[in-house]
Write a protein that holds these residues in place. Sequence first.
Motif, mmCIF file in Angstrom:
data_model
loop_
_atom_site.group_PDB
_atom_site.id
_atom_site.type_symbol
_atom_site.label_atom_id
_atom_site.label_comp_id
_atom_site.label_asym_id
_atom_site.label_seq_id
_atom_site.Cartn_x
_atom_site.Cartn_y
_atom_site.Cartn_z
ATOM 1 N N TYR A 72 0.848 -1.192 0.000
ATOM 2 C CA TYR A 72 0.000 0.000 0.000
ATOM 3 C C TYR A 72 0.881 1.238 0.000
ATOM 4 O O TYR A 72 2.024 1.216 0.471
ATOM 5 C CB TYR A 72 -0.921 -0.013 1.225
ATOM 6 C CG TYR A 72 -2.197 -0.803 0.995
ATOM 7 C CD1 TYR A 72 -2.150 -2.187 0.818
ATOM 8 C CD2 TYR A 72 -3.431 -0.178 0.938
ATOM 9 C CE1 TYR A 72 -3.308 -2.913 0.589
ATOM 10 C CE2 TYR A 72 -4.599 -0.904 0.713
ATOM 11 C CZ TYR A 72 -4.530 -2.274 0.542
ATOM 12 O OH TYR A 72 -5.681 -2.987 0.311
ATOM 13 N N CYS B 226 -1.958 -0.524 11.981
ATOM 14 C CA CYS B 226 -1.144 -1.447 11.172
ATOM 15 C C CYS B 226 -0.582 -2.578 12.035
ATOM 16 O O CYS B 226 0.126 -2.324 13.013
ATOM 17 C CB CYS B 226 0.007 -0.689 10.507
ATOM 18 S SG CYS B 226 1.052 -1.769 9.490
ATOM 19 N N PRO B 227 -0.889 -3.848 11.683
ATOM 20 C CA PRO B 227 -0.472 -4.999 12.495
ATOM 21 C C PRO B 227 1.034 -5.263 12.480
ATOM 22 O O PRO B 227 1.548 -5.966 13.347
ATOM 23 C CB PRO B 227 -1.244 -6.166 11.874
ATOM 24 C CG PRO B 227 -1.480 -5.759 10.465
ATOM 25 C CD PRO B 227 -1.684 -4.260 10.512
ATOM 26 N N VAL B 228 1.732 -4.711 11.495
ATOM 27 C CA VAL B 228 3.173 -4.960 11.409
ATOM 28 C C VAL B 228 4.005 -3.684 11.567
ATOM 29 O O VAL B 228 5.201 -3.666 11.264
ATOM 30 C CB VAL B 228 3.529 -5.668 10.077
ATOM 31 C CG1 VAL B 228 2.939 -7.074 10.048
ATOM 32 C CG2 VAL B 228 3.045 -4.874 8.874
ATOM 33 N N ALA C 95 4.195 -0.940 9.884
ATOM 34 C CA ALA C 95 4.878 -0.530 8.656
ATOM 35 C C ALA C 95 4.735 0.958 8.367
ATOM 36 O O ALA C 95 5.381 1.481 7.466
ATOM 37 C CB ALA C 95 4.323 -1.325 7.473
ATOM 38 N N ILE C 96 3.860 1.646 9.146
ATOM 39 C CA ILE C 96 3.566 3.046 8.850
ATOM 40 C C ILE C 96 4.223 3.975 9.855
ATOM 41 O O ILE C 96 4.141 3.762 11.065
ATOM 42 C CB ILE C 96 2.045 3.277 8.862
ATOM 43 C CG1 ILE C 96 1.344 2.255 7.959
ATOM 44 C CG2 ILE C 96 1.717 4.700 8.384
ATOM 45 C CD1 ILE C 96 -0.176 2.313 8.020
ATOM 46 N N ILE D 162 4.475 4.387 4.206
ATOM 47 C CA ILE D 162 4.443 2.940 4.420
ATOM 48 C C ILE D 162 5.743 2.311 3.932
ATOM 49 O O ILE D 162 6.184 2.570 2.812
ATOM 50 C CB ILE D 162 3.248 2.311 3.663
ATOM 51 C CG1 ILE D 162 1.933 2.798 4.275
ATOM 52 C CG2 ILE D 162 3.333 0.782 3.694
ATOM 53 C CD1 ILE D 162 0.697 2.402 3.473
ATOM 54 N N CYS E 98 5.038 -3.977 4.776
ATOM 55 C CA CYS E 98 3.585 -4.072 4.542
ATOM 56 C C CYS E 98 3.185 -5.465 4.056
ATOM 57 O O CYS E 98 3.821 -6.030 3.179
ATOM 58 C CB CYS E 98 3.190 -3.025 3.504
ATOM 59 S SG CYS E 98 1.453 -3.100 3.004
ATOM 60 N N ILE E 99 2.109 -6.005 4.667
ATOM 61 C CA ILE E 99 1.614 -7.332 4.277
ATOM 62 C C ILE E 99 0.274 -7.236 3.529
ATOM 63 O O ILE E 99 -0.454 -8.220 3.413
ATOM 64 C CB ILE E 99 1.467 -8.252 5.507
ATOM 65 C CG1 ILE E 99 0.549 -7.615 6.562
ATOM 66 C CG2 ILE E 99 2.830 -8.576 6.109
ATOM 67 C CD1 ILE E 99 0.180 -8.559 7.712
ATOM 68 N N ASP E 100 -0.051 -6.040 3.040
ATOM 69 C CA ASP E 100 -1.258 -5.851 2.227
ATOM 70 C C ASP E 100 -2.555 -6.244 2.925
ATOM 71 O O ASP E 100 -3.444 -6.811 2.301
ATOM 72 C CB ASP E 100 -1.145 -6.631 0.909
ATOM 73 C CG ASP E 100 -0.128 -6.026 -0.037
ATOM 74 O OD1 ASP E 100 -0.111 -4.793 -0.159
ATOM 75 O OD2 ASP E 100 0.636 -6.780 -0.651
ATOM 76 N N CYS E 101 -2.679 -5.946 4.199
ATOM 77 C CA CYS E 101 -3.889 -6.353 4.929
ATOM 78 C C CYS E 101 -5.074 -5.426 4.651
ATOM 79 O O CYS E 101 -6.222 -5.808 4.827
ATOM 80 C CB CYS E 101 -3.608 -6.406 6.422
ATOM 81 S SG CYS E 101 -3.469 -4.780 7.188
ATOM 82 N N GLY E 102 -4.797 -4.189 4.238
ATOM 83 C CA GLY E 102 -5.871 -3.257 3.911
ATOM 84 C C GLY E 102 -6.429 -2.479 5.094
ATOM 85 O O GLY E 102 -7.338 -1.666 4.929
ATOM 86 N N SER E 103 -5.901 -2.719 6.282
ATOM 87 C CA SER E 103 -6.399 -2.055 7.487
ATOM 88 C C SER E 103 -6.254 -0.536 7.413
ATOM 89 O O SER E 103 -7.158 0.202 7.802
ATOM 90 C CB SER E 103 -5.658 -2.592 8.712
ATOM 91 O OG SER E 103 -6.041 -1.890 9.863
ATOM 92 N N CYS E 104 -5.149 -0.063 6.884
ATOM 93 C CA CYS E 104 -4.926 1.381 6.804
ATOM 94 C C CYS E 104 -5.950 2.034 5.879
ATOM 95 O O CYS E 104 -6.452 3.122 6.163
ATOM 96 C CB CYS E 104 -3.512 1.686 6.337
ATOM 97 S SG CYS E 104 -3.001 0.818 4.843
#
Length: 56
Positions: free
Chosen positions: A3, A19-21, A23-24, A33, A38-44
């Motif tokens: 992202y 963000c779970p990891v 990355a932001i 980011i 980033c693991i592309d979870c879409g949460s952000c």
Amino acid sequence: MAYKISDDCISCGACAAECPVSAISEGDGKYVIDADTCIDCGSCESTCPVGAPQAE
Ligand code: SF4
Ligand code: SF4
């Protein structure tokens, strides 16, 4: 793929908190980011009030 945060970002910090990891982080004038983290979870994207994070 990762992202990316557009210039629409108002630096509210909401996405970084979700963000779970972690990355932001706060950048120069907007949040950024780390594409390698980033693991592309879409949460952000779903958290942002102005829709700034978008999948590349
Ligand atoms: Fe973090 Fe998920 Fe957004 Fe990637 S898509 S920056 S992992 S919240
Ligand atoms: Fe910027 Fe949206 Fe993240 Fe807030 S939630 S820091 S406006 S990208």
